[in-house]
Write a protein that holds these residues in place. Structure first.
Motif, PDB file in Angstrom:
ATOM      1  N   GLU A  33      10.786  -7.735  -2.394  1.00 28.86           N
ATOM      2  CA  GLU A  33       9.811  -8.799  -2.583  1.00 28.86           C
ATOM      3  C   GLU A  33       9.255  -9.264  -1.247  1.00 28.86           C
ATOM      4  O   GLU A  33       8.060  -9.505  -1.124  1.00 28.86           O
ATOM      5  CB  GLU A  33      10.423  -9.957  -3.361  1.00 28.86           C
ATOM      6  N   GLY A  34      10.110  -9.370  -0.229  1.00 25.82           N
ATOM      7  CA  GLY A  34       9.636  -9.757   1.097  1.00 25.82           C
ATOM      8  C   GLY A  34       8.711  -8.712   1.678  1.00 25.82           C
ATOM      9  O   GLY A  34       7.675  -9.036   2.255  1.00 25.82           O
ATOM     10  N   PHE A  35       9.074  -7.437   1.513  1.00 26.14           N
ATOM     11  CA  PHE A  35       8.236  -6.339   1.990  1.00 26.14           C
ATOM     12  C   PHE A  35       6.912  -6.331   1.247  1.00 26.14           C
ATOM     13  O   PHE A  35       5.843  -6.249   1.855  1.00 26.14           O
ATOM     14  CB  PHE A  35       8.974  -5.003   1.818  1.00 26.14           C
ATOM     15  N   PHE A  36       6.959  -6.429  -0.080  1.00 32.78           N
ATOM     16  CA  PHE A  36       5.734  -6.429  -0.875  1.00 32.78           C
ATOM     17  C   PHE A  36       4.833  -7.581  -0.454  1.00 32.78           C
ATOM     18  O   PHE A  36       3.629  -7.421  -0.307  1.00 32.78           O
ATOM     19  CB  PHE A  36       6.043  -6.520  -2.365  1.00 32.78           C
ATOM     20  N   GLY A  37       5.403  -8.760  -0.259  1.00 31.72           N
ATOM     21  CA  GLY A  37       4.621  -9.911   0.174  1.00 31.72           C
ATOM     22  C   GLY A  37       3.943  -9.658   1.509  1.00 31.72           C
ATOM     23  O   GLY A  37       2.770  -9.999   1.698  1.00 31.72           O
ATOM     24  N   SER A  38       4.665  -9.033   2.433  1.00 27.28           N
ATOM     25  CA  SER A  38       4.087  -8.698   3.743  1.00 27.28           C
ATOM     26  C   SER A  38       2.948  -7.701   3.588  1.00 27.28           C
ATOM     27  O   SER A  38       1.920  -7.810   4.252  1.00 27.28           O
ATOM     28  CB  SER A  38       5.158  -8.108   4.669  1.00 27.28           C
ATOM     29  N   VAL A  39       3.139  -6.725   2.703  1.00 26.88           N
ATOM     30  CA  VAL A  39       2.087  -5.733   2.440  1.00 26.88           C
ATOM     31  C   VAL A  39       0.845  -6.434   1.882  1.00 26.88           C
ATOM     32  O   VAL A  39      -0.271  -6.210   2.354  1.00 26.88           O
ATOM     33  CB  VAL A  39       2.584  -4.639   1.469  1.00 26.88           C
ATOM     34  N   TYR A  40       1.042  -7.296   0.892  1.00 27.47           N
ATOM     35  CA  TYR A  40      -0.101  -7.975   0.281  1.00 27.47           C
ATOM     36  C   TYR A  40      -0.839  -8.846   1.293  1.00 27.47           C
ATOM     37  O   TYR A  40      -2.075  -8.880   1.314  1.00 27.47           O
ATOM     38  CB  TYR A  40       0.342  -8.807  -0.922  1.00 27.47           C
ATOM     39  N   GLU A  41      -0.096  -9.539   2.153  1.00 27.08           N
ATOM     40  CA  GLU A  41      -0.723 -10.369   3.185  1.00 27.08           C
ATOM     41  C   GLU A  41      -1.538  -9.519   4.154  1.00 27.08           C
ATOM     42  O   GLU A  41      -2.643  -9.904   4.553  1.00 27.08           O
ATOM     43  CB  GLU A  41       0.332 -11.157   3.955  1.00 27.08           C
ATOM     44  N   MET A  42      -1.012  -8.353   4.536  1.00 25.83           N
ATOM     45  CA  MET A  42      -1.729  -7.485   5.480  1.00 25.83           C
ATOM     46  C   MET A  42      -2.955  -6.874   4.823  1.00 25.83           C
ATOM     47  O   MET A  42      -4.040  -6.846   5.416  1.00 25.83           O
ATOM     48  CB  MET A  42      -0.791  -6.393   6.000  1.00 25.83           C
ATOM     49  N   VAL A  43      -2.808  -6.393   3.610  1.00 25.63           N
ATOM     50  CA  VAL A  43      -3.931  -5.771   2.908  1.00 25.63           C
ATOM     51  C   VAL A  43      -5.055  -6.788   2.710  1.00 25.63           C
ATOM     52  O   VAL A  43      -6.241  -6.438   2.808  1.00 25.63           O
ATOM     53  CB  VAL A  43      -3.470  -5.149   1.574  1.00 25.63           C
ATOM     54  N   ALA A  44      -4.707  -8.039   2.485  1.00 25.35           N
ATOM     55  CA  ALA A  44      -5.720  -9.083   2.304  1.00 25.35           C
ATOM     56  C   ALA A  44      -6.577  -9.275   3.559  1.00 25.35           C
ATOM     57  O   ALA A  44      -7.678  -9.805   3.479  1.00 25.35           O
ATOM     58  CB  ALA A  44      -5.055 -10.401   1.916  1.00 25.35           C
TER      59      ALA A  44
ATOM     60  N   GLY B 142       0.037   4.391   5.732  1.00 30.05           N
ATOM     61  CA  GLY B 142       0.885   4.408   6.924  1.00 30.05           C
ATOM     62  C   GLY B 142       0.512   3.327   7.924  1.00 30.05           C
ATOM     63  O   GLY B 142       1.378   2.742   8.580  1.00 30.05           O
ATOM     64  N   GLN B 143      -0.752   3.058   8.050  1.00 34.32           N
ATOM     65  CA  GLN B 143      -1.228   2.010   8.963  1.00 34.32           C
ATOM     66  C   GLN B 143      -0.701   0.646   8.506  1.00 34.32           C
ATOM     67  O   GLN B 143      -0.214  -0.141   9.325  1.00 34.32           O
ATOM     68  CB  GLN B 143      -2.759   2.029   8.961  1.00 34.32           C
ATOM     69  N   ILE B 144      -0.765   0.378   7.205  1.00 35.50           N
ATOM     70  CA  ILE B 144      -0.260  -0.892   6.682  1.00 35.50           C
ATOM     71  C   ILE B 144       1.254  -0.974   6.897  1.00 35.50           C
ATOM     72  O   ILE B 144       1.771  -2.007   7.326  1.00 35.50           O
ATOM     73  CB  ILE B 144      -0.625  -1.073   5.188  1.00 35.50           C
ATOM     74  N   ALA B 145       1.956   0.124   6.638  1.00 34.65           N
ATOM     75  CA  ALA B 145       3.411   0.137   6.852  1.00 34.65           C
ATOM     76  C   ALA B 145       3.741  -0.198   8.305  1.00 34.65           C
ATOM     77  O   ALA B 145       4.633  -1.007   8.582  1.00 34.65           O
ATOM     78  CB  ALA B 145       3.989   1.497   6.459  1.00 34.65           C
ATOM     79  N   LYS B 146       3.015   0.405   9.226  1.00 36.54           N
ATOM     80  CA  LYS B 146       3.236   0.137  10.647  1.00 36.54           C
ATOM     81  C   LYS B 146       2.948  -1.323  10.984  1.00 36.54           C
ATOM     82  O   LYS B 146       3.705  -1.976  11.699  1.00 36.54           O
ATOM     83  CB  LYS B 146       2.357   1.066  11.481  1.00 36.54           C
ATOM     84  N   LEU B 147       1.864  -1.849  10.459  1.00 34.70           N
ATOM     85  CA  LEU B 147       1.466  -3.228  10.756  1.00 34.70           C
ATOM     86  C   LEU B 147       2.460  -4.259  10.235  1.00 34.70           C
ATOM     87  O   LEU B 147       2.577  -5.345  10.790  1.00 34.70           O
ATOM     88  CB  LEU B 147       0.068  -3.510  10.201  1.00 34.70           C
TER      89      LEU B 147
ATOM     90  N   ASN C  19       0.190  -4.201  -7.711  1.00 37.04           N
ATOM     91  CA  ASN C  19      -0.515  -5.355  -7.164  1.00 37.04           C
ATOM     92  C   ASN C  19      -0.637  -6.462  -8.219  1.00 37.04           C
ATOM     93  O   ASN C  19      -1.257  -6.248  -9.259  1.00 37.04           O
ATOM     94  CB  ASN C  19      -1.910  -4.894  -6.706  1.00 37.04           C
ATOM     95  N   PRO C  20      -0.060  -7.641  -7.950  1.00 44.43           N
ATOM     96  CA  PRO C  20      -0.107  -8.704  -8.947  1.00 44.43           C
ATOM     97  C   PRO C  20      -1.458  -9.421  -9.018  1.00 44.43           C
ATOM     98  O   PRO C  20      -1.701 -10.178  -9.952  1.00 44.43           O
ATOM     99  CB  PRO C  20       0.979  -9.667  -8.486  1.00 44.43           C
ATOM    100  N   GLN C  21      -2.333  -9.175  -8.025  1.00 44.27           N
ATOM    101  CA  GLN C  21      -3.618  -9.873  -7.993  1.00 44.27           C
ATOM    102  C   GLN C  21      -4.759  -8.918  -7.642  1.00 44.27           C
ATOM    103  O   GLN C  21      -5.409  -9.067  -6.606  1.00 44.27           O
ATOM    104  CB  GLN C  21      -3.577 -11.006  -6.978  1.00 44.27           C
ATOM    105  N   PRO C  22      -5.022  -7.918  -8.499  1.00 45.09           N
ATOM    106  CA  PRO C  22      -6.146  -7.030  -8.211  1.00 45.09           C
ATOM    107  C   PRO C  22      -7.432  -7.849  -8.153  1.00 45.09           C
ATOM    108  O   PRO C  22      -7.621  -8.775  -8.917  1.00 45.09           O
ATOM    109  CB  PRO C  22      -6.139  -6.045  -9.380  1.00 45.09           C
ATOM    110  N   GLY C  23      -8.278  -7.504  -7.223  1.00 44.33           N
ATOM    111  CA  GLY C  23      -9.494  -8.268  -7.017  1.00 44.33           C
ATOM    112  C   GLY C  23      -9.318  -9.348  -5.963  1.00 44.33           C
ATOM    113  O   GLY C  23     -10.259  -9.723  -5.293  1.00 44.33           O
TER     114      GLY C  23
END
Length: 110
Positions: A7-18, A29-34, A51-55
């Motif tokens: 959940e912590g990892f997923f949250g970090s991914v969602y924050e970065m992708v946003a 891979g870029q997101i994983a690195k970031l 993704n819990p919030q597509p869009g």
């Protein structure tokens, strides 16, 4: 990966992708690195697949390292992903891959 770590990892991914701006793409891979987990590109893919919030979380802006779109794009398949990216002005090559030289988000690239 334990649920709390996931959940912590997923949250970090969602924050970065946003943070990936419209009209640009990043790679899994870029997101994983970031997010500090450079060997977890596949986990990034899974996080975006659920993704819990597509869009809101623009998972359509994340592609493979060679610019390929996600065959399993959870929100309408690769055709939907391409349409979303084209609508934002992302450039594509003749082979159907995203033109990473023209459209890649520079964050974390050296």
């Amino acid at each position: 990966m334990a649920d709390s770590n996931r959940e912590g990892f997923f949250g970090s991914v969602y924050e970065m992708v946003a943070q990936v701006p419209a009209g640009m793409v990043a790679t899994y891979g870029q997101i994983a690195k970031l997010v500090g987990e450079p060997r977890r590109a596949r986990y990034v893919r899974y996080a975006l697949h659920v993704n819990p919030q597509p869009g809101v979380i623009p998972c359509h802006r994340i592609v493979f390292a060679d610019g390929r779109l996600a065959e399993g794009f959870a929100f309408g398949g690769p055709e939907a992903q391409r349409t979303l990216l084209e609508d934002e002005g992302v450039a594509f090559l003749a082979n159907g891959h995203v033109d990473l030289q023209a459209s890649r988000w520079p964050a974390g690239l050296v």
